[in-house]
Design a protein around this motif. Structure first.
Motif, PDB file in Angstrom:
ATOM      1  N   TYR A  12      52.105  12.721  86.961  1.00 41.60           N
ATOM      2  CA  TYR A  12      50.862  12.948  86.224  1.00 41.60           C
ATOM      3  C   TYR A  12      50.655  14.441  85.965  1.00 41.60           C
ATOM      4  CZ  TYR A  12      47.954  14.872  89.955  1.00 41.60           C
ATOM      5  OH  TYR A  12      47.420  15.696  90.907  1.00 41.60           O
ATOM      6  N   SER A  13      51.024  15.259  86.938  1.00 36.61           N
ATOM      7  CA  SER A  13      50.877  16.707  86.807  1.00 36.61           C
ATOM      8  C   SER A  13      51.819  17.260  85.735  1.00 36.61           C
ATOM      9  CB  SER A  13      51.149  17.361  88.158  1.00 36.61           C
ATOM     10  OG  SER A  13      50.911  18.735  88.103  1.00 36.61           O
ATOM     11  N   GLN A  14      53.022  16.706  85.667  1.00 36.61           N
ATOM     12  CA  GLN A  14      53.970  17.121  84.630  1.00 36.61           C
ATOM     13  C   GLN A  14      53.454  16.753  83.243  1.00 36.61           C
ATOM     14  OE1 GLN A  14      58.242  16.375  85.598  1.00 36.61           O
ATOM     15  NE2 GLN A  14      57.436  15.696  87.579  1.00 36.61           N
ATOM     16  N   LEU A  15      52.805  15.591  83.134  1.00 38.77           N
ATOM     17  CA  LEU A  15      52.248  15.175  81.848  1.00 38.77           C
ATOM     18  C   LEU A  15      51.049  16.046  81.467  1.00 38.77           C
ATOM     19  CD1 LEU A  15      52.566  11.292  82.110  1.00 38.77           C
ATOM     20  CD2 LEU A  15      53.860  12.826  80.616  1.00 38.77           C
ATOM     21  N   VAL A  16      50.224  16.412  82.441  1.00 36.80           N
ATOM     22  CA  VAL A  16      49.110  17.327  82.177  1.00 36.80           C
ATOM     23  C   VAL A  16      49.666  18.644  81.646  1.00 36.80           C
ATOM     24  CG1 VAL A  16      47.300  18.730  83.259  1.00 36.80           C
ATOM     25  CG2 VAL A  16      47.476  16.301  83.815  1.00 36.80           C
ATOM     26  N   ASP A  17      50.705  19.158  82.306  1.00 41.25           N
ATOM     27  CA  ASP A  17      51.329  20.410  81.859  1.00 41.25           C
ATOM     28  C   ASP A  17      51.882  20.276  80.437  1.00 41.25           C
ATOM     29  OD1 ASP A  17      50.744  21.557  84.293  1.00 41.25           O
ATOM     30  OD2 ASP A  17      52.796  21.470  85.063  1.00 41.25           O
ATOM     31  N   ARG A  18      52.478  19.131  80.144  1.00 41.44           N
ATOM     32  CA  ARG A  18      53.047  18.911  78.807  1.00 41.44           C
ATOM     33  C   ARG A  18      51.951  18.958  77.753  1.00 41.44           C
ATOM     34  NH1 ARG A  18      55.280  13.220  76.978  1.00 41.44           N
ATOM     35  NH2 ARG A  18      56.941  13.561  78.444  1.00 41.44           N
ATOM     36  N   GLU A  22      51.273  21.575  74.660  1.00 40.37           N
ATOM     37  CA  GLU A  22      51.082  21.162  73.267  1.00 40.37           C
ATOM     38  C   GLU A  22      49.811  21.797  72.687  1.00 40.37           C
ATOM     39  OE1 GLU A  22      53.288  19.173  71.387  1.00 40.37           O
ATOM     40  OE2 GLU A  22      54.532  19.629  73.119  1.00 40.37           O
ATOM     41  N   ILE A  23      48.801  21.931  73.514  1.00 44.83           N
ATOM     42  CA  ILE A  23      47.557  22.572  73.067  1.00 44.83           C
ATOM     43  C   ILE A  23      47.804  24.054  72.821  1.00 44.83           C
ATOM     44  CG2 ILE A  23      45.222  23.241  73.772  1.00 44.83           C
ATOM     45  CD1 ILE A  23      45.124  20.540  75.360  1.00 44.83           C
ATOM     46  N   ILE A  24      48.468  24.716  73.761  1.00 42.98           N
ATOM     47  CA  ILE A  24      48.720  26.152  73.645  1.00 42.98           C
ATOM     48  C   ILE A  24      49.598  26.465  72.434  1.00 42.98           C
ATOM     49  CG2 ILE A  24      49.968  28.067  74.737  1.00 42.98           C
ATOM     50  CD1 ILE A  24      48.818  27.076  77.394  1.00 42.98           C
ATOM     51  N   LYS A  25      50.593  25.629  72.184  1.00 39.57           N
ATOM     52  CA  LYS A  25      51.491  25.856  71.043  1.00 39.57           C
ATOM     53  C   LYS A  25      50.836  25.507  69.713  1.00 39.57           C
ATOM     54  CE  LYS A  25      54.818  23.551  73.270  1.00 39.57           C
ATOM     55  NZ  LYS A  25      56.053  22.813  73.526  1.00 39.57           N
ATOM     56  N   GLY A  26      49.678  24.866  69.771  1.00 39.95           N
ATOM     57  CA  GLY A  26      48.985  24.501  68.543  1.00 39.95           C
ATOM     58  C   GLY A  26      49.427  23.171  67.964  1.00 39.95           C
ATOM     59  N   HIS A  27      50.258  22.428  68.689  1.00 42.53           N
ATOM     60  CA  HIS A  27      50.669  21.104  68.226  1.00 42.53           C
ATOM     61  C   HIS A  27      49.524  20.107  68.370  1.00 42.53           C
ATOM     62  CE1 HIS A  27      55.101  22.318  69.140  1.00 42.53           C
ATOM     63  NE2 HIS A  27      54.617  22.919  68.084  1.00 42.53           N
ATOM     64  N   GLN A  62      38.092  20.195  81.512  1.00 45.10           N
ATOM     65  CA  GLN A  62      37.283  20.453  80.317  1.00 45.10           C
ATOM     66  C   GLN A  62      38.141  20.743  79.083  1.00 45.10           C
ATOM     67  OE1 GLN A  62      34.682  23.559  81.814  1.00 45.10           O
ATOM     68  NE2 GLN A  62      33.212  22.040  82.515  1.00 45.10           N
ATOM     69  N   LEU A  63      39.308  20.095  79.021  1.00 44.23           N
ATOM     70  CA  LEU A  63      40.189  20.239  77.867  1.00 44.23           C
ATOM     71  C   LEU A  63      40.061  19.073  76.910  1.00 44.23           C
ATOM     72  CD1 LEU A  63      43.365  21.587  79.689  1.00 44.23           C
ATOM     73  CD2 LEU A  63      41.781  22.865  78.229  1.00 44.23           C
ATOM     74  N   THR A  64      39.518  17.966  77.396  1.00 44.83           N
ATOM     75  CA  THR A  64      39.320  16.796  76.547  1.00 44.83           C
ATOM     76  C   THR A  64      37.929  16.238  76.756  1.00 44.83           C
ATOM     77  OG1 THR A  64      40.171  15.258  78.208  1.00 44.83           O
ATOM     78  CG2 THR A  64      41.758  16.109  76.595  1.00 44.83           C
ATOM     79  N   LEU A  84      42.569  28.572  78.916  1.00 46.72           N
ATOM     80  CA  LEU A  84      43.765  27.826  79.323  1.00 46.72           C
ATOM     81  C   LEU A  84      45.013  28.677  79.122  1.00 46.72           C
ATOM     82  CD1 LEU A  84      45.276  25.189  80.169  1.00 46.72           C
ATOM     83  CD2 LEU A  84      45.272  24.582  77.736  1.00 46.72           C
ATOM     84  N   ARG A  85      45.115  29.336  77.959  1.00 47.37           N
ATOM     85  CA  ARG A  85      46.257  30.218  77.686  1.00 47.37           C
ATOM     86  C   ARG A  85      46.384  31.287  78.778  1.00 47.37           C
ATOM     87  NH1 ARG A  85      49.015  30.621  73.062  1.00 47.37           N
ATOM     88  NH2 ARG A  85      49.316  32.841  73.386  1.00 47.37           N
ATOM     89  N   ASP A  86      45.259  31.915  79.103  1.00 46.13           N
ATOM     90  CA  ASP A  86      45.270  32.968  80.120  1.00 46.13           C
ATOM     91  C   ASP A  86      45.675  32.418  81.489  1.00 46.13           C
ATOM     92  OD1 ASP A  86      44.540  34.824  78.201  1.00 46.13           O
ATOM     93  OD2 ASP A  86      42.402  34.827  78.767  1.00 46.13           O
ATOM     94  N   GLU A  87      45.149  31.241  81.833  1.00 46.36           N
ATOM     95  CA  GLU A  87      45.489  30.611  83.115  1.00 46.36           C
ATOM     96  C   GLU A  87      46.980  30.305  83.195  1.00 46.36           C
ATOM     97  OE1 GLU A  87      43.005  27.136  83.136  1.00 46.36           O
ATOM     98  OE2 GLU A  87      41.183  28.283  83.549  1.00 46.36           O
TER      99      GLU A  87
END
Length: 120
Positions: A12-18, A22-27, A62-64, A84-87
């Motif tokens: 689940y943690s790997q999927l959260v990271d994924r 995707e959010i950070i890359k703008g996808h 607080q990302l979704t 999120l980017r900074d974190e």
């Protein structure tokens, strides 16, 4: 898009990271709708309960935002995405620094290597 998961971190943690990536890359953009829990479970090859935990975790971060009867959406809070980017940058830097330290490299020599690589 079945995923190969590593054993050193919960799925689940790997999927959260994924999804964060995707959010950070703008996808995934502000307000984008995520696939349903079932769709994402099939897409990633994991149990529905795992995806429910992923979506719950993203909401706690607080990302979704989940809208009853409509689905789960990426936040509209641009400041939260910048945070999120900074974190994630700080997390990567900490991991990198602990890795080089464990191998006996100094920060200075790694900075030099990174600068050389950046010019190449």
């Amino acid at each position: 898009m079945m995923t190969d998961f590593t054993r050193d971190k919960p799925i689940y943690s790997q999927l959260v990271d994924r999804i964060c990536g995707e959010i950070i890359k703008g996808h995934l953009r502000l307000g984008d709708k995520l696939p349903s829990v079932r769709e994402y479970a099939v897409e990633s090859g994991v149990n529905v309960n795992t995806v429910q935990r992923v979506y719950k975790e993203l909401e706690l971060m607080q990302l979704t935002e989940t809208k009853r009867g409509q689905g789960t959406f990426i936040t509209m809070d641009e400041a939260r995405i910048h945070q999120l980017r900074d974190e994630m940058k700080a997390q990567l830097a900490d991991h990198f620094l602990s890795s080089i330290e464990a191998l006996g490299f100094s920060q200075e020599e790694m900075i030099q290597v990174l600068q050389q690589r950046g010019k190449a």
